[in-house]
Enzyme design. Structure first.
Site, PDB file in Angstrom:
ATOM      1  N   LYS A 101      46.816 127.420 111.827  1.00 34.15           N
ATOM      2  CA  LYS A 101      48.110 128.064 112.102  1.00 34.15           C
ATOM      3  C   LYS A 101      48.344 129.250 111.177  1.00 34.15           C
ATOM      4  O   LYS A 101      49.403 129.854 111.183  1.00 34.15           O
ATOM      5  CB  LYS A 101      49.247 127.046 111.902  1.00 34.15           C
ATOM      6  CG  LYS A 101      49.135 125.811 112.759  1.00 34.15           C
ATOM      7  CD  LYS A 101      50.170 124.763 112.328  1.00 34.15           C
ATOM      8  CE  LYS A 101      49.711 123.364 112.704  1.00 34.15           C
ATOM      9  NZ  LYS A 101      50.455 122.333 111.960  1.00 34.15           N
TER      10      LYS A 101
ATOM     11  N   ARG B 254      24.284 116.928 104.038  1.00 34.44           N
ATOM     12  CA  ARG B 254      23.970 116.352 102.728  1.00 34.44           C
ATOM     13  C   ARG B 254      25.118 116.461 101.722  1.00 34.44           C
ATOM     14  O   ARG B 254      25.472 115.478 101.075  1.00 34.44           O
ATOM     15  CB  ARG B 254      22.739 117.040 102.103  1.00 34.44           C
ATOM     16  CG  ARG B 254      21.422 116.508 102.585  1.00 34.44           C
ATOM     17  CD  ARG B 254      20.425 117.629 102.664  1.00 34.44           C
ATOM     18  NE  ARG B 254      20.858 118.572 103.690  1.00 34.44           N
ATOM     19  CZ  ARG B 254      20.581 118.430 104.985  1.00 34.44           C
ATOM     20  NH1 ARG B 254      19.824 117.452 105.369  1.00 34.44           N
ATOM     21  NH2 ARG B 254      21.046 119.275 105.886  1.00 34.44           N
ATOM     22  N   THR B 255      25.668 117.649 101.570  1.00 33.87           N
ATOM     23  CA  THR B 255      26.656 117.827 100.503  1.00 33.87           C
ATOM     24  C   THR B 255      27.909 117.015 100.821  1.00 33.87           C
ATOM     25  O   THR B 255      28.428 116.288  99.972  1.00 33.87           O
ATOM     26  CB  THR B 255      26.980 119.326 100.322  1.00 33.87           C
ATOM     27  OG1 THR B 255      25.753 120.054 100.318  1.00 33.87           O
ATOM     28  CG2 THR B 255      27.716 119.578  99.031  1.00 33.87           C
TER      29      THR B 255
HETATM   30  N1   CP Z   1      21.495 121.238 100.985  1.00 31.64           N
HETATM   31  C1   CP Z   1      22.672 121.373 101.608  1.00 31.64           C
HETATM   32  O1   CP Z   1      23.602 122.012 101.101  1.00 31.64           O
HETATM   33  O2   CP Z   1      22.736 120.751 102.810  1.00 31.64           O
HETATM   34  P1   CP Z   1      24.036 120.686 103.729  1.00 31.64           P
HETATM   35  O3   CP Z   1      24.325 122.090 104.199  1.00 31.64           O
HETATM   36  O4   CP Z   1      23.687 119.757 104.861  1.00 31.64           O
HETATM   37  O5   CP Z   1      25.151 120.167 102.880  1.00 31.64           O
END
Ligand code: CP
Length: 319
Positions: A94, A64-65
């Site tokens: 590295k 999502r993020t």
């Molecule tokens: N809610 C959230 O942070 O989802 P992700 O970890 O998929 O980004």
């Protein structure tokens, strides 16, 4: 934050913690978010960020993020440099330091969005960056400010206010960075009460609990679904953060202690209670709940993530 960056409300600012925002800032962000929602719904990208480049550097996995920041920039006509798993696919493999990595990528872009498994890394990156703002996309068990802002926008859209609310937060209070940011956010508003439902092992850290309580929010720790209030405004369920445990055995003892299902909704929810989750879920909300019209986790909560991030990036860039 490097010395050459301008500080003017959102413009040029690092976004590291919910603590940094005033109620006025949040209201302004939400007004812009509503405009971004119109752009997003038109299916016709705007050119607001034409010529801008945003680096997304994610040392931890994300759907999502990462996806919504990428979509947000593209909806506004900008471009991204996508660095996922830099431990394998960049010169971090590295031995390049975080500071050098940030100094390199800031030469190529206008904003850096960073996720990292260690608490405090976004702040460290902000110290290293001289020219571009840093946005914290999750720093270990610390904070996830942009998630909290989208959660607050979701609550605001439903109830038209962010004060006089009662919520239940369930799952992993100790390790859940989205929980830590959302409590900070809701603490800014008057007369909010949060019931924190978790196994004993996953209660908020004591100093955090005291700090949050002193900031004005009413926090009530509970250990059973039978202690949940009836008719809360929202239930915010969370995943037990497996990746933060020392052993699978310890994780196994507490995972899915509290499961949101239709039976629990019938017993404890009101007709307007909304069901939230930052996602991913791994069994703590049954799929039978998805059809409930008040289940927002796969609907507005996810979409609001893109709109809030469109607004945030635009404001940080002074658009
Ligand atoms: N809610 C959230 O942070 O989802 P992700 O970890 O998929 O980004």
């Amino acid at each position: 934050m490097g010395s050459n960056k301008t500080i003017n409300n959102f413009k040029g600012k690092d976004i590291l913690s919910l603590d940094q925002f005033s109620i006025t800032d949040i209201s302004h962000l939400f007004q812009v978010t509503k405009k971004m929602r119109e752009i997003g719904r038109r299916a016709k990208p705007s050119n607001l960020l034409k010529g801008n480049i945003v680096t997304l550097i994610f040392y931890e996995p994300s759907s999502r993020t990462f996806g919504s920041f990428g979509a947000a920039v593209k909806q506004l006509g900008g471009a991204t440099i996508d660095v996922q798993d830099p431990q394998h696919f960049s010169s971090v493999s590295k031995g390049e330091t975080l500071e050098d990595t940030i100094r390199v990528f800031e030469s190529y872009c206008d904003v850096i969005v960073i996720r990292h498994p260690a608490m405090g890394t976004a702040a460290k990156a902000a110290k290293a960056a001289e020219f571009v703002p840093i946005i914290n996309a999750g720093d270990g068990i610390g904070e996830h400010p942009t998630q909290a802002l989208l959660d607050m926008f979701t609550i605001y859209e439903k109830f038209g206010k962010l004060n006089n609310l009662t919520g239940v937060m369930a799952g992993d209070m100790l390790n859940g960075r989205t929980v830590h940011s959302l409590i900070r956010g809701l603490s800014k508003y008057k007369n909010n009460t949060l019931y924190l439902l978790s196994p004993d092992e996953l209660k908020l850290d004591k100093p955090d609990f005291t700090k949050f309580k002193n900031s004005g929010i009413k926090l009530i720790e509970i250990a059973s679904t039978g202690d949940m209030p009836k008719n809360a405004n929202f239930w915010y369920w969370t995943r037990v953060q497996k990746e933060r445990f020392k052993s699978l055995k310890e994780y196994g003892k507490v995972k899915n202690r509290f499961v949101l299902n239709n039976k629990l909704i019938k017993e404890r929810a009101g007709k307007d209670t909304i069901f939230m989750h930052p996602l991913p879920r791994v069994g703590e909300i049954l799929e039978e709940v998805d059809l409930n019209p008040n289940a927002v986790y796969l609907r507005s909560e996810v979409r609001n993530g893109m709109y809030v991030r469109m607004a945030l990036i635009s404001l940080v860039l002074g658009k």
